[in-house]
Write a protein that holds these residues in place. Structure first.
Motif, PDB file in Angstrom:
ATOM      1  N   LYS A  33       0.855  -1.184   0.000  1.00 24.51           N
ATOM      2  CA  LYS A  33       0.000   0.000   0.000  1.00 24.51           C
ATOM      3  C   LYS A  33       0.892   1.235   0.000  1.00 24.51           C
ATOM      4  O   LYS A  33       1.813   1.328   0.806  1.00 24.51           O
ATOM      5  N   ASP A  37      -2.988   5.532   3.750  1.00 27.02           N
ATOM      6  CA  ASP A  37      -3.203   4.935   5.072  1.00 27.02           C
ATOM      7  C   ASP A  37      -2.249   5.623   6.039  1.00 27.02           C
ATOM      8  O   ASP A  37      -1.618   6.606   5.682  1.00 27.02           O
ATOM      9  N   ASP A  38      -2.166   5.139   7.273  1.00 29.10           N
ATOM     10  CA  ASP A  38      -1.295   5.810   8.238  1.00 29.10           C
ATOM     11  C   ASP A  38       0.175   5.726   7.839  1.00 29.10           C
ATOM     12  O   ASP A  38       0.934   6.658   8.027  1.00 29.10           O
ATOM     13  N   SER A  39       0.563   4.572   7.303  1.00 25.18           N
ATOM     14  CA  SER A  39       1.938   4.397   6.817  1.00 25.18           C
ATOM     15  C   SER A  39       1.898   3.742   5.444  1.00 25.18           C
ATOM     16  O   SER A  39       0.903   3.137   5.078  1.00 25.18           O
ATOM     17  N   ALA A  40       2.991   3.855   4.714  1.00 23.07           N
ATOM     18  CA  ALA A  40       3.159   3.059   3.503  1.00 23.07           C
ATOM     19  C   ALA A  40       3.573   1.653   3.929  1.00 23.07           C
ATOM     20  O   ALA A  40       4.233   1.481   4.957  1.00 23.07           O
TER      21      ALA A  40
ATOM     22  N   LEU B  52       6.586   2.723   6.556  1.00 23.19           N
ATOM     23  CA  LEU B  52       7.287   4.006   6.452  1.00 23.19           C
ATOM     24  C   LEU B  52       6.311   5.135   6.675  1.00 23.19           C
ATOM     25  O   LEU B  52       5.246   5.155   6.066  1.00 23.19           O
ATOM     26  N   THR B  53       6.685   6.095   7.497  1.00 20.24           N
ATOM     27  CA  THR B  53       5.832   7.272   7.644  1.00 20.24           C
ATOM     28  C   THR B  53       6.692   8.477   7.980  1.00 20.24           C
ATOM     29  O   THR B  53       7.821   8.334   8.454  1.00 20.24           O
ATOM     30  N   ASP B  84       1.495   6.609  13.887  1.00 17.68           N
ATOM     31  CA  ASP B  84       1.089   6.121  12.555  1.00 17.68           C
ATOM     32  C   ASP B  84       1.528   4.676  12.309  1.00 17.68           C
ATOM     33  O   ASP B  84       0.905   3.964  11.519  1.00 17.68           O
ATOM     34  N   MET B  88      -1.029   0.861  12.243  1.00 16.86           N
ATOM     35  CA  MET B  88      -1.036  -0.253  11.279  1.00 16.86           C
ATOM     36  C   MET B  88      -0.836  -1.574  12.022  1.00 16.86           C
ATOM     37  O   MET B  88      -0.595  -2.597  11.401  1.00 16.86           O
ATOM     38  N   ARG B 158      -6.816   0.957   7.256  1.00 22.68           N
ATOM     39  CA  ARG B 158      -8.051   1.709   7.517  1.00 22.68           C
ATOM     40  C   ARG B 158      -9.230   0.982   6.885  1.00 22.68           C
ATOM     41  O   ARG B 158     -10.349   1.045   7.393  1.00 22.68           O
TER      42      ARG B 158
END
Lengths: 342, 342
Positions: A33, A37-40, B52-53, B84, B88, B158
């Protein structure tokens, strides 16, 4: 023709994000993803190491929009950031982009920036996996976060160089600085003469201006290393000048180095600019950064073989014992000592 | 006592980096190499996905140094960014920090910021793996990049919520916004009365001010999920308010939601602030962000079991078909429709 200026306020943060969605870079199989979303989320490959690097660029410090088109700067941001991954002998796979943008930027400018980012990403097989978008007071701040990988046995660090190893560099050096000198001269000209002045002809300076505005990260070297199973003993990318980078290699490898001034690869266009500015072109070569070339060390035997496989590199010196320090032999045969080793 | 103000110029970029080296966070076994090379190098775990974020924080936009101590803000930056990853169902393992700092910041301020960053990293088992340091004109811009991982089968997005799932939230909401209201009132008081005024007593507001200045990312929930093998169907962290986050869950899961106003978990301290400000505390709860709580969806059966295992959460609604939209039942039994679903 006046360019369109859609304010970001008029379409809002969500509207801007929507318009930027079309820029995905090169979508790749590792992404579970990307943004949204919150993170990749990315898949891992076993037997690989992960590489992480990040760079921040500030309007007025790291780039000047008066002579830097946003498409070029988007391209350069990606080139500069991924160059750090290539410098580990790795492959960049994903980037995250953080933009902090003031009201002085239009939606179109942000799209131009992203077009440049996208262009570099497509060229280097990188997917844009998200980021952050926020407002800023007076000027733009951009951050590029790069994620990459390398096979465990193939990672190349700054440490690892051995005594006697040849110090090699791709391409030529000092060009990006020469380009900057030209662009700053043009900027001064505009400031003094205003918009009514005849536009100066930059055609003669095309090469150096290109080196400054859109430098290319040396994926081709890493491809060649992979193709022929060549592993350098150490590597670093050229962002702050040869002396700075060789000092880093020396310190990390706990060695000294002996450089040959006559061997520094300098483009004829760079020499012309230095002459015109009445400056010393060797200073451009030794202290000019941003060329994004790669400096790496090979054994003499590796050099003999590699020179048949890859044309665009030069040997500029060799690694020596630490107590010999960093020395450069000038074209006249004198020796200059650099005292920056730690 | 006047605090020490060592200019960054006086010790230079390299000197500052040297002083920040002592802050490593919690060094972990996955790191092959942290800072000091072109990229950080991490080991991969097979069967894991990478997360990753990244978040950017701008002085005067995202934080106000006049009432935000740097140690607190360092802590909050890390909390907000790693939240974040928890959202997940993942684990943060490494961060990279980019600082763009103006001359108005002293070496001591940067060290305070790093002390807060370090504190949060130690608490959450995160290693500081490098970053970037650059100058800025007038104000500070900080970027936190977080790298984490999650077992392939355990990633929670999500999307994934099902009709009938209970919408759950940890802790309580609106406290961070209440804290901000108090801090802004104090700031105004100082501006009007100057340093000679009697310092207002913040003791009564300790809870809400803490929620604003040093929110805690909910690692404890993720720990509990892992311990008892509970997997929510969807999850998001609370950074922009319940309505915003539930809307995101609805859109990603292509569903609607029905919320019960009476079930919103609001701390008594938050109610006191709203009363004092003559404001509606439900607005704090519905639109207040930054509490860093986690909103997640469980089946009714999972809720029955989980309530025995983890005390600090509340059920605030349930997922409904998309065409029913996002509805809240008020304490008086009326229904309010929110029209933000896409």
């Amino acid at each position: 023709m006046k360019e369109q200026f859609t304010t970001i306020q008029s379409i809002g943060r969500t509207g801007l994000l929507e318009r930027l969605k079309k820029f995905k870079g090169k979508v790749n199989a590792r992404t579970v993803k990307g943004s949204g979303d919150d993170s990749a989320i990315l898949k891992t490959k076993s037997k690989h190491l992960q590489l992480l690097t990040t760079d921040t660029y500030i309007e007025g410090v790291d780039f000047d929009p008066s002579y830097t088109p946003f498409t070029h700067f988007g391209y350069k941001m990606v080139s500069s950031a991924i160059s750090d991954i290539y410098a580990m002998n790795g492959r960049p796979s994903h980037i995250l982009i953080n933009l902090a943008i003031p009201n002085s930027l239009s939606v179109e400018m942000v799209e131009q920036l992203y077009a440049g980012i996208n262009n570099a990403c497509e060229k280097h097989d990188i997917e844009i996996a998200g980021g952050d978008l926020t407002g800023n007071h007076t000027h733009a701040v951009f951050t590029v976060n790069v994620f990459g990988e390398v096979e465990k046995q193939k990672v190349v660090k700054r440490s690892g160089a051995k005594i006697g190893d040849a110090i090699c560099i791709t391409g030529d050096v000092g060009g990006a600085l020469a380009g900057l000198r030209i662009l700053m001269r043009e900027k001064k000209f505009w400031e003094q003469h205003g918009d009514d002045a005849i536009q100066p002809d930059l055609e003669d300076y095309k090469y150096v201006v290109q080196r400054q505005l859109m430098p290319e990260a040396r994926k081709d070297l890493i491809d060649k290393f992979e193709e022929h199973d060549v592993l350098p003993s150490s590597m670093i990318d050229l962002t702050q000048g040869i002396i700075h980078e060789v000092t880093e290699l020396c310190n990390a490898s706990e060695l000294g180095a002996y450089l040959y001034q006559a061997a520094l690869p300098i483009a004829i266009e760079t020499r012309h600019v230095a002459d015109e500015m009445q400056e010393d072109v060797d200073k451009y070569a030794l202290y000019g950064g941003e060329d994004l070339e790669l400096i790496f060390t090979l054994t003499e035997k590796q050099v003999e073989q590699f020179v048949e496989l890859f044309k665009d590199f030069a040997v500029i010196g060799r690694m020596t014992p630490k107590d010999e320090g960093l020395i450069m032999q000038t074209a006249e045969g004198d020796q200059i000592a650099f005292d920056d080793l730690s």
